[in-house]
Design a protein around this motif. Structure first.
Motif, PDB file in Angstrom:
ATOM      1  N   ALA A  19       0.885  -1.291  -0.043  1.00 19.82           N
ATOM      2  CA  ALA A  19      -0.132  -0.012   0.183  1.00 19.82           C
ATOM      3  C   ALA A  19       0.899   1.251   0.074  1.00 19.82           C
ATOM      4  O   ALA A  19       1.995   1.203   0.537  1.00 19.82           O
ATOM      5  CB  ALA A  19      -0.879   0.224   1.206  1.00 19.82           C
ATOM      6  N   ASP A  20       0.516   2.341  -0.785  1.00 19.87           N
ATOM      7  CA  ASP A  20       1.042   3.624  -0.874  1.00 19.87           C
ATOM      8  C   ASP A  20       2.589   3.470  -1.159  1.00 19.87           C
ATOM      9  O   ASP A  20       3.483   3.973  -0.599  1.00 19.87           O
ATOM     10  CB  ASP A  20       0.948   4.455   0.696  1.00 19.87           C
ATOM     11  CG  ASP A  20      -0.422   4.382   0.952  1.00 19.87           C
ATOM     12  OD1 ASP A  20      -1.315   4.742   0.366  1.00 19.87           O
ATOM     13  OD2 ASP A  20      -0.905   4.142   2.295  1.00 19.87           O
ATOM     14  N   GLY A  21       2.846   2.828  -2.132  1.00 16.80           N
ATOM     15  CA  GLY A  21       4.324   2.557  -2.540  1.00 16.80           C
ATOM     16  C   GLY A  21       5.319   1.972  -1.879  1.00 16.80           C
ATOM     17  O   GLY A  21       6.446   1.971  -1.862  1.00 16.80           O
ATOM     18  N   GLU A  22       4.410   0.979  -0.657  1.00 16.87           N
ATOM     19  CA  GLU A  22       5.582   0.349   0.121  1.00 16.87           C
ATOM     20  C   GLU A  22       4.923  -1.082   0.347  1.00 16.87           C
ATOM     21  O   GLU A  22       3.888  -1.281  -0.035  1.00 16.87           O
ATOM     22  CB  GLU A  22       5.727   0.980   1.465  1.00 16.87           C
ATOM     23  CG  GLU A  22       6.376   2.293   1.416  1.00 16.87           C
ATOM     24  CD  GLU A  22       6.309   2.794   3.027  1.00 16.87           C
ATOM     25  OE1 GLU A  22       5.511   2.461   3.662  1.00 16.87           O
ATOM     26  OE2 GLU A  22       7.429   3.646   3.204  1.00 16.87           O
ATOM     27  N   VAL A  23       5.929  -2.217   0.614  1.00 18.48           N
ATOM     28  CA  VAL A  23       5.488  -3.383   0.980  1.00 18.48           C
ATOM     29  C   VAL A  23       5.640  -3.492   2.738  1.00 18.48           C
ATOM     30  O   VAL A  23       6.526  -2.948   3.215  1.00 18.48           O
ATOM     31  CB  VAL A  23       6.283  -4.545   0.318  1.00 18.48           C
ATOM     32  CG1 VAL A  23       7.884  -4.504   0.776  1.00 18.48           C
ATOM     33  CG2 VAL A  23       5.970  -5.800   0.867  1.00 18.48           C
ATOM     34  N   GLY A  30       4.956  -9.008  16.747  1.00 15.87           N
ATOM     35  CA  GLY A  30       4.371  -7.818  16.467  1.00 15.87           C
ATOM     36  C   GLY A  30       4.872  -6.780  15.876  1.00 15.87           C
ATOM     37  O   GLY A  30       4.203  -5.634  15.501  1.00 15.87           O
ATOM     38  N   ARG A  31       5.979  -6.661  15.454  1.00 14.32           N
ATOM     39  CA  ARG A  31       6.627  -5.440  14.610  1.00 14.32           C
ATOM     40  C   ARG A  31       5.886  -5.608  13.139  1.00 14.32           C
ATOM     41  O   ARG A  31       5.661  -6.565  12.789  1.00 14.32           O
ATOM     42  CB  ARG A  31       8.040  -5.630  14.569  1.00 14.32           C
ATOM     43  CG  ARG A  31       8.716  -5.267  15.901  1.00 14.32           C
ATOM     44  CD  ARG A  31      10.250  -5.534  15.867  1.00 14.32           C
ATOM     45  NE  ARG A  31      10.782  -6.862  15.744  1.00 14.32           N
ATOM     46  CZ  ARG A  31      11.838  -7.330  15.350  1.00 14.32           C
ATOM     47  NH1 ARG A  31      12.787  -6.358  15.273  1.00 14.32           N
ATOM     48  NH2 ARG A  31      11.965  -8.649  15.393  1.00 14.32           N
ATOM     49  N   VAL A  32       6.149  -4.600  12.598  1.00 13.29           N
ATOM     50  CA  VAL A  32       5.743  -4.401  11.287  1.00 13.29           C
ATOM     51  C   VAL A  32       6.797  -3.540  10.523  1.00 13.29           C
ATOM     52  O   VAL A  32       7.345  -2.566  11.137  1.00 13.29           O
ATOM     53  CB  VAL A  32       4.338  -3.548  11.182  1.00 13.29           C
ATOM     54  CG1 VAL A  32       4.140  -3.168   9.584  1.00 13.29           C
ATOM     55  CG2 VAL A  32       3.274  -4.372  11.786  1.00 13.29           C
ATOM     56  N   ILE A  33       7.573  -4.094   9.559  1.00 14.14           N
ATOM     57  CA  ILE A  33       8.245  -3.475   8.746  1.00 14.14           C
ATOM     58  C   ILE A  33       8.217  -3.072   7.325  1.00 14.14           C
ATOM     59  O   ILE A  33       7.205  -3.774   6.977  1.00 14.14           O
ATOM     60  CB  ILE A  33       9.757  -4.374   8.724  1.00 14.14           C
ATOM     61  CG1 ILE A  33       9.458  -5.686   8.040  1.00 14.14           C
ATOM     62  CG2 ILE A  33      10.386  -4.371  10.088  1.00 14.14           C
ATOM     63  CD1 ILE A  33      10.694  -6.529   7.888  1.00 14.14           C
ATOM     64  N   SER A  34       8.639  -2.188   6.955  1.00 14.84           N
ATOM     65  CA  SER A  34       8.157  -1.672   5.415  1.00 14.84           C
ATOM     66  C   SER A  34       9.439  -1.093   4.701  1.00 14.84           C
ATOM     67  O   SER A  34      10.202  -0.491   5.307  1.00 14.84           O
ATOM     68  CB  SER A  34       7.286  -0.485   5.703  1.00 14.84           C
ATOM     69  OG  SER A  34       6.045  -0.875   6.352  1.00 14.84           O
ATOM     70  N   LEU A  37       8.424  -0.109  -2.517  1.00 17.18           N
ATOM     71  CA  LEU A  37       8.283  -0.859  -3.673  1.00 17.18           C
ATOM     72  C   LEU A  37       9.378  -0.768  -4.579  1.00 17.18           C
ATOM     73  O   LEU A  37       9.742  -1.534  -5.409  1.00 17.18           O
ATOM     74  CB  LEU A  37       6.942  -0.812  -4.215  1.00 17.18           C
ATOM     75  CG  LEU A  37       5.807  -1.512  -3.481  1.00 17.18           C
ATOM     76  CD1 LEU A  37       4.487  -1.374  -3.833  1.00 17.18           C
ATOM     77  CD2 LEU A  37       6.339  -3.173  -3.464  1.00 17.18           C
ATOM     78  N   TRP A  38       9.848   0.588  -4.782  1.00 15.72           N
ATOM     79  CA  TRP A  38      10.878   0.591  -6.109  1.00 15.72           C
ATOM     80  C   TRP A  38      12.131  -0.002  -5.643  1.00 15.72           C
ATOM     81  O   TRP A  38      12.875  -0.145  -6.677  1.00 15.72           O
ATOM     82  CB  TRP A  38      10.966   2.222  -6.283  1.00 15.72           C
ATOM     83  CG  TRP A  38      11.803   2.981  -5.065  1.00 15.72           C
ATOM     84  CD1 TRP A  38      11.250   3.805  -4.104  1.00 15.72           C
ATOM     85  CD2 TRP A  38      13.145   3.127  -4.962  1.00 15.72           C
ATOM     86  NE1 TRP A  38      12.348   4.224  -3.133  1.00 15.72           N
ATOM     87  CE2 TRP A  38      13.440   3.895  -3.663  1.00 15.72           C
ATOM     88  CE3 TRP A  38      14.427   2.543  -5.322  1.00 15.72           C
ATOM     89  CZ2 TRP A  38      14.433   4.196  -3.055  1.00 15.72           C
ATOM     90  CZ3 TRP A  38      15.632   2.582  -4.689  1.00 15.72           C
ATOM     91  CH2 TRP A  38      15.625   3.589  -3.566  1.00 15.72           C
ATOM     92  N   TRP A  39      12.366  -0.447  -4.460  1.00 13.26           N
ATOM     93  CA  TRP A  39      13.419  -1.452  -4.149  1.00 13.26           C
ATOM     94  C   TRP A  39      13.490  -2.644  -4.903  1.00 13.26           C
ATOM     95  O   TRP A  39      14.470  -3.182  -5.035  1.00 13.26           O
ATOM     96  CB  TRP A  39      13.592  -1.756  -2.966  1.00 13.26           C
ATOM     97  CG  TRP A  39      14.043  -0.511  -1.753  1.00 13.26           C
ATOM     98  CD1 TRP A  39      14.030   0.858  -2.328  1.00 13.26           C
ATOM     99  CD2 TRP A  39      14.466  -0.553  -0.501  1.00 13.26           C
ATOM    100  NE1 TRP A  39      14.388   1.481  -1.031  1.00 13.26           N
ATOM    101  CE2 TRP A  39      14.831   0.572   0.012  1.00 13.26           C
ATOM    102  CE3 TRP A  39      14.685  -1.695   0.352  1.00 13.26           C
ATOM    103  CZ2 TRP A  39      15.418   0.848   1.302  1.00 13.26           C
ATOM    104  CZ3 TRP A  39      15.062  -1.403   1.579  1.00 13.26           C
ATOM    105  CH2 TRP A  39      15.459  -0.316   2.119  1.00 13.26           C
ATOM    106  N   TYR A  40      12.328  -2.956  -5.264  1.00 13.55           N
ATOM    107  CA  TYR A  40      12.003  -4.404  -6.013  1.00 13.55           C
ATOM    108  C   TYR A  40      11.622  -4.312  -7.506  1.00 13.55           C
ATOM    109  O   TYR A  40      10.126  -4.365  -7.532  1.00 13.55           O
ATOM    110  CB  TYR A  40      10.998  -5.187  -5.231  1.00 13.55           C
ATOM    111  CG  TYR A  40      11.597  -4.869  -3.720  1.00 13.55           C
ATOM    112  CD1 TYR A  40      12.580  -5.554  -3.146  1.00 13.55           C
ATOM    113  CD2 TYR A  40      10.701  -4.523  -2.932  1.00 13.55           C
ATOM    114  CE1 TYR A  40      13.004  -5.532  -1.883  1.00 13.55           C
ATOM    115  CE2 TYR A  40      10.995  -4.176  -1.523  1.00 13.55           C
ATOM    116  CZ  TYR A  40      12.251  -4.878  -0.987  1.00 13.55           C
ATOM    117  OH  TYR A  40      12.500  -4.644   0.400  1.00 13.55           O
TER     118      TYR A  40
END
Length: 91
Positions: A19-23, A30-34, A37-40
């Motif tokens: 979403a919003d240009g990120e994975v 419990g952590r969320v990392i982002s 998407l342009w990295w891929y």
């Protein structure tokens, strides 16, 4: 001091979405990392449905539409896929 071990049950992906240009990847602890998407570049031509058709693996995630994936470790270390190029920024 001990070295950080990346592949643990606590760092196992339990959910992933784009979403919003990120994975974004939610981890078992419990952590969320982002990451952007342009990295891929291999996902650049995918539509929203394909971007979110993601299989969870023990150490990362896999986009079924392009038969490619990334590891949680690479996200933490900031490792971009070959050919990744930052988008031009408007002045």
């Amino acid at each position: 001091m001990t070295s950080l071990v990346f592949e643990t049950d606590d760092m196992r992906p339990v959910r992933a979405w784009c979403a919003d240009g990120e994975v974004h990847v939610a981890l078992a602890d419990g952590r969320v990392i982002s990451t952007p998407l342009w990295w891929y570049p291999f996902v650049s031509g995918l539509d929203d449905k394909q971007l979110n058709d993601i299989e969870l693996m023990y150490e990362g995630i896999w986009w079924t539409a392009v038969d490619e994936g990334i590891s949680v470790k690479s996200m933490f270390l900031g490792i971009k896929a070959p050919g990744a190029k930052a988008p031009d920024r408007a002045a």
